[in-house]
Design an enzyme around this catalytic site. Sequence first.
Site, PDB file in Angstrom:
ATOM      1  CE  LYS A   1      -4.442   0.831   0.252  1.00 18.47           C
ATOM      2  NZ  LYS A   1      -5.427  -0.198  -0.160  1.00 18.47           N
TER       3      LYS A   1
HETATM    4  N1  GLU Z   1      -6.964   0.236  -3.529  1.00 18.38           N
HETATM    5  C1  GLU Z   1      -7.726  -0.909  -3.889  1.00 18.38           C
HETATM    6  C2  GLU Z   1      -7.817  -1.881  -2.729  1.00 18.38           C
HETATM    7  O1  GLU Z   1      -7.671  -1.504  -1.584  1.00 18.38           O
HETATM    8  C3  GLU Z   1      -7.235  -1.557  -5.177  1.00 18.38           C
HETATM    9  C4  GLU Z   1      -5.852  -2.104  -5.151  1.00 18.38           C
HETATM   10  C5  GLU Z   1      -5.385  -2.578  -6.516  1.00 18.38           C
HETATM   11  O2  GLU Z   1      -6.155  -2.588  -7.461  1.00 18.38           O
HETATM   12  O3  GLU Z   1      -4.214  -2.932  -6.597  1.00 18.38           O
HETATM   13  O4  GLU Z   1      -8.123  -3.021  -2.912  1.00 18.38           O
END
Ligand code: GLU
Length: 384
Positions: A74
Amino acid sequence: MYPKVQLTVSIPVRMRDGSVRTFIGYRVQHSNARGPYKGGIRYYPTTDLDEVTALAMLMTYKCAVVDLPYGGAKGGVACNPKELTRDELERLTRRYTYMIYDIIGPYKDIPAPDVYTDAQVMAWIMDTYSQLAGRQTPEVVTGKPVALGGSEGREEATGLGTAIGLREAAKALNMGIKGLRVAVEGFGNVGSYAAMYLHEWGAKVVAVSDSKGGVYNPEGLNVPKLIEHKKRTGTVLGFEGAKEITDEELLHLDVDALVPAAVEGTINARTVHDVKAKIVSEGANGPVTSDADRVLSEKGVFVVPDILANAGGVTVSYFEWVQNLKREKWTKEEVLAKMEAKLVRAFHDVLNTSRRYAVSSRMGAMCLAVERVCEAIKLLNIWP
Ligand code: GLU
């Protein structure tokens, strides 16, 4: 328990008045046992290292629950994009990308959108990475605009997945989706598409909220019109024929199902006691605190946990990455049908695991995910 890598960077940005402001950004890589790191980047005023670390861990387990060949990561920058100009946002994004350049890459770590970031931000990330690498590299980031290699269906994927989670839970409880009374907290990318699909399938979306407040109509809101209203005015407030309510009032409405799709921790020790919904489908990451989760469990509420209920987004991110690597383009119908199949399968895997261990669906999802990650770690062993 420990992330593999935590990177904190400072991001000096030339502001519109000529001054320089320094923002703090993060990228945390939790596990790559099952594949390259994957996870979004959020721009949010209170974002810090602890939050990004917790969310990176959730990504590892989310990818494992839906059985995607990815680990978890993240990113985040502590800022309020609503107060930045487009140029400031672009400069911030490009400098942040430059600062994390060494640890991301199409086979290393693939970012995506999260809270308050969108396809435009992903386009800047792709361009910055590509210019530094000396070659066009669309596969370094997902959630791009369709014109730049983004996938059809990525925009609606997370919300649709949350709606599918709710529909499957209703089926499991013999409730059916038609006429189901639903309240949706948060009307960003996830909340608005979840509400739209639920409305399309005949559920009654009686309330929605955004960062400014909520609207309620016991007869059901006209969701397509509400989406137009929000686009035009920037908020759901002032929608014709609806009563204005607070976010907390929304959580406490007498509804069948609740879709928390705002930020983490909105259903907490203070707000959980008056929750009346029978199903909670978590569009946001971590919307229910652990003490509130115990209360929901005692009340017999069926929770579709975040790592399942919002996994539609990363699932279509995976399809986007595959399309980029193969230089293919799939139709929206193909993409969303493939996603639905994966989510429904994961839903049943989770249900079976929670029955096997006689635990809640959240614990079932965690057991399934941890088992899959542990199996990979054991096979890899420790080296050097
Ligand atoms: N931010 C989104 C999540 O928390 C998508 C992450 C992604 O597509 O890599 O799942």
